[in-house]
Design an enzyme around this catalytic site. Sequence first.
Site, PDB file in Angstrom:
ATOM      1  N   ASP A  46       1.030  -1.308   0.248  1.00  0.00           N
ATOM      2  CA  ASP A  46       0.253  -0.371  -0.010  1.00  0.00           C
ATOM      3  C   ASP A  46       0.744   1.590  -0.146  1.00  0.00           C
ATOM      4  O   ASP A  46       1.566   1.345   1.311  1.00  0.00           O
ATOM      5  CB  ASP A  46      -0.492   0.066   1.319  1.00  0.00           C
ATOM      6  CG  ASP A  46      -1.607   0.954   1.628  1.00  0.00           C
ATOM      7  OD1 ASP A  46      -1.659   2.335   0.963  1.00  0.00           O
ATOM      8  OD2 ASP A  46      -3.135   0.482   2.254  1.00  0.00           O
ATOM      9  N   HIS A  47       1.133   2.039  -0.993  1.00  0.00           N
ATOM     10  CA  HIS A  47       2.307   2.575  -0.780  1.00  0.00           C
ATOM     11  C   HIS A  47       1.943   3.843  -0.253  1.00  0.00           C
ATOM     12  O   HIS A  47       3.897   5.139   0.117  1.00  0.00           O
ATOM     13  CB  HIS A  47       2.684   3.248  -2.428  1.00  0.00           C
ATOM     14  CG  HIS A  47       1.106   3.922  -3.427  1.00  0.00           C
ATOM     15  ND1 HIS A  47       0.254   3.708  -2.877  1.00  0.00           N
ATOM     16  CD2 HIS A  47       1.846   5.501  -3.631  1.00  0.00           C
ATOM     17  CE1 HIS A  47      -0.319   5.283  -4.173  1.00  0.00           C
ATOM     18  NE2 HIS A  47      -0.078   5.246  -3.849  1.00  0.00           N
ATOM     19  N   LYS A  65       4.955   6.859   2.236  1.00  0.00           N
ATOM     20  CA  LYS A  65       5.088   8.344   2.217  1.00  0.00           C
ATOM     21  C   LYS A  65       5.534   8.664   3.563  1.00  0.00           C
ATOM     22  O   LYS A  65       5.035   8.547   4.384  1.00  0.00           O
ATOM     23  CB  LYS A  65       3.869   8.733   1.919  1.00  0.00           C
ATOM     24  CG  LYS A  65       2.764   8.615   0.228  1.00  0.00           C
ATOM     25  CD  LYS A  65       1.474   9.216   0.124  1.00  0.00           C
ATOM     26  CE  LYS A  65       1.234   9.402  -0.994  1.00  0.00           C
ATOM     27  NZ  LYS A  65       1.651   9.766  -2.333  1.00  0.00           N
ATOM     28  N   ASP A 102     -10.560   1.990  -4.536  1.00  0.00           N
ATOM     29  CA  ASP A 102      -9.612   1.472  -4.736  1.00  0.00           C
ATOM     30  C   ASP A 102      -9.138   2.753  -4.499  1.00  0.00           C
ATOM     31  O   ASP A 102      -7.572   2.345  -3.921  1.00  0.00           O
ATOM     32  CB  ASP A 102      -9.700   2.736  -6.190  1.00  0.00           C
ATOM     33  CG  ASP A 102      -8.457   3.600  -6.481  1.00  0.00           C
ATOM     34  OD1 ASP A 102      -7.312   2.222  -7.189  1.00  0.00           O
ATOM     35  OD2 ASP A 102      -8.525   4.534  -7.764  1.00  0.00           O
ATOM     36  N   HIS A 135      -5.864   2.814   1.286  1.00  0.00           N
ATOM     37  CA  HIS A 135      -5.090   3.266   2.122  1.00  0.00           C
ATOM     38  C   HIS A 135      -5.743   5.019   3.021  1.00  0.00           C
ATOM     39  O   HIS A 135      -4.576   5.550   3.660  1.00  0.00           O
ATOM     40  CB  HIS A 135      -4.825   5.023   0.094  1.00  0.00           C
ATOM     41  CG  HIS A 135      -4.510   4.440  -0.293  1.00  0.00           C
ATOM     42  ND1 HIS A 135      -3.599   3.726  -0.759  1.00  0.00           N
ATOM     43  CD2 HIS A 135      -4.720   5.231  -2.011  1.00  0.00           C
ATOM     44  CE1 HIS A 135      -2.875   3.212  -1.830  1.00  0.00           C
ATOM     45  NE2 HIS A 135      -3.108   4.480  -2.446  1.00  0.00           N
TER      46      HIS A 135
HETATM   47  C1  BG6 Z   1      -3.196   4.429  -6.502  1.00  0.00           C
HETATM   48  C2  BG6 Z   1      -5.074   4.491  -7.140  1.00  0.00           C
HETATM   49  O1  BG6 Z   1      -3.574   3.245  -5.637  1.00  0.00           O
HETATM   50  O2  BG6 Z   1      -3.184   5.319  -6.313  1.00  0.00           O
HETATM   51  C3  BG6 Z   1      -5.156   6.310  -8.053  1.00  0.00           C
HETATM   52  O3  BG6 Z   1      -5.384   3.397  -7.801  1.00  0.00           O
HETATM   53  C4  BG6 Z   1      -4.732   6.836  -7.289  1.00  0.00           C
HETATM   54  O4  BG6 Z   1      -6.479   5.646  -8.734  1.00  0.00           O
HETATM   55  C5  BG6 Z   1      -3.726   6.547  -6.590  1.00  0.00           C
HETATM   56  O5  BG6 Z   1      -4.537   7.897  -7.750  1.00  0.00           O
HETATM   57  C6  BG6 Z   1      -3.271   8.296  -5.780  1.00  0.00           C
HETATM   58  O6  BG6 Z   1      -1.717   8.140  -4.911  1.00  0.00           O
HETATM   59  P1  BG6 Z   1      -0.635   9.294  -5.175  1.00  0.00           P
HETATM   60  O7  BG6 Z   1       0.586   8.792  -4.510  1.00  0.00           O
HETATM   61  O8  BG6 Z   1      -0.733  10.389  -6.091  1.00  0.00           O
HETATM   62  O9  BG6 Z   1      -1.720  10.467  -4.491  1.00  0.00           O
END
Ligand code: BG6
Length: 493
Positions: free
Chosen positions: A184-185, A189, A242, A247
């Site tokens: 979960d990126h 952060k 999504d 997130h």
């Molecule tokens: C992704 C979603 O996980 O996160 C996207 O699938 C979204 O729809 C993105 O735009 C947002 O990531 P960040 O790092 O740009 O806030």
Amino acid sequence: MNENKVLKPTTIIIFGATGDLAKRKLFPAFYNLYIDGRMPKGFNILALGRADNTNEYFKNYIKKNLENFSRKKITSEDWAGFQAHITYFQHQLDEESSYKNLHQKLEDFDTVYGTRGNRLFYLSIGPDFVSIISNHIKNTALASDAKKDRIIIEKPFGHDKQSAIELNSLLAETFEEEQIYRIDHYLGKETVQNILAFRFGNSIFEPLWDRKHIESVQITVAEEVGVETRGAFYEKTGALKDMIQNHLLQILCMVAMEPPASLESGEIRDRKVDVLKSIRRISADQVDHYAVRGQYGKGNINGVEAKGYRQEDGIASDSNTETFAAVKFYLDNERWQDVPFYVRTGKKMKEKHSYITIQFKPLPHSTFSESSQLLSANRLIINIQPLMDIRLQFMAKKPGLSLVLKPVEMIFDNFACQEDTPEAYETLLLDALIGDLTLFMRSDQVEEAWDVVKTIQEAWEDNKDSSFPNYEAGSWGPKESIALVERQGNTWV
Ligand code: BG6
């Protein structure tokens, strides 16, 4: 997170290496880690794709993309060193023979490059392929050593609770839980990780971090972008699945978790699961009361006309997919009973801004009430992006001869020099190479998170929203989301 573990020589096998994520995030992350001297001494990136590309063609393609997406400048010297570690490999995801060839290739690599069988599989592909790839990996014994092989899986992990459970048990046939890195990126952060440091590295905030002092918590992840080229994927997904299921719930866990006894990955992940378990489940007949969905129509973002969602490529002209979602959650535990946690996210909103607001309770009695001065209750804002700071709002005396108060802000902006701040993917890939699972999702975390959104998901899938589109591109979402917080006398900050 763990600086003490050793980086072992590794072959990184990227499924979907010609895709969008690989070009924007993965290769730039590996490149930056390489420049920073954080890649293992012996490493290879085996880039898998369907097309019959030559190595040279693929490397040129990566180089061009690095020029656009790398955090650090690309120099000919660094590139020359980095590109020597990349090999393109033509591969068909659904053909067993392709995996047998891959097996052979990996064994050759082990001999030539001394990677000694350490393998990191990165599944940068659509969720439908995870089970296919995992089955083939099992059948061809590509990952037969639990101590040496790891797999990274991108979100979405399943598409509901049941599919996540099934996927977890399928992966368990090939991998031990300690080998599975569910990404979960947002957890990579800097500003999200800093929540831990802020809460548990200071003595002055934690005593205030509870229902006695905090009135409400808000988490906003607003995006300016729409669905870009991902229409087909997004149509089946929507904002709840999504963004909120993963997130936003993960950020909520960081804000609400109990102090972990240590920084051990199991300990931190246990505390997060506790939070997810304590989130009160919303009953089917209460969904409209606790959750709001929206879909953008055409509008205007920063003076530029923007299409409506239904006019985007790959989107049905009567689409029922939500591009905005807001939910009010309650946590049934001693620390947070009765404190509302509002979360919201949307595409094509007024601006890109992700932030957490901790709204403290107002004073029970004001010494200044005689002078009829309005006191703003204290508020802490943790900006995640693009601002990356922490702001504490409090009252202070206005300089002058009379005793007049005004709200002021104390700002911690350690992230101002963003050049040196690693991208989330750099942190996460390094952790996966090192073998630190802290920032990755465990199977029970993912399943609980699906359980939290289950009734909302079912209600929204089963019932069409006839008001769609119900917010203009370039706005802050549908008016019902404002009502969601105003009902309790709050407003979105
Ligand atoms: C992704 C979603 O996980 O996160 C996207 O699938 C979204 O729809 C993105 O735009 C947002 O990531 P960040 O790092 O740009 O806030």
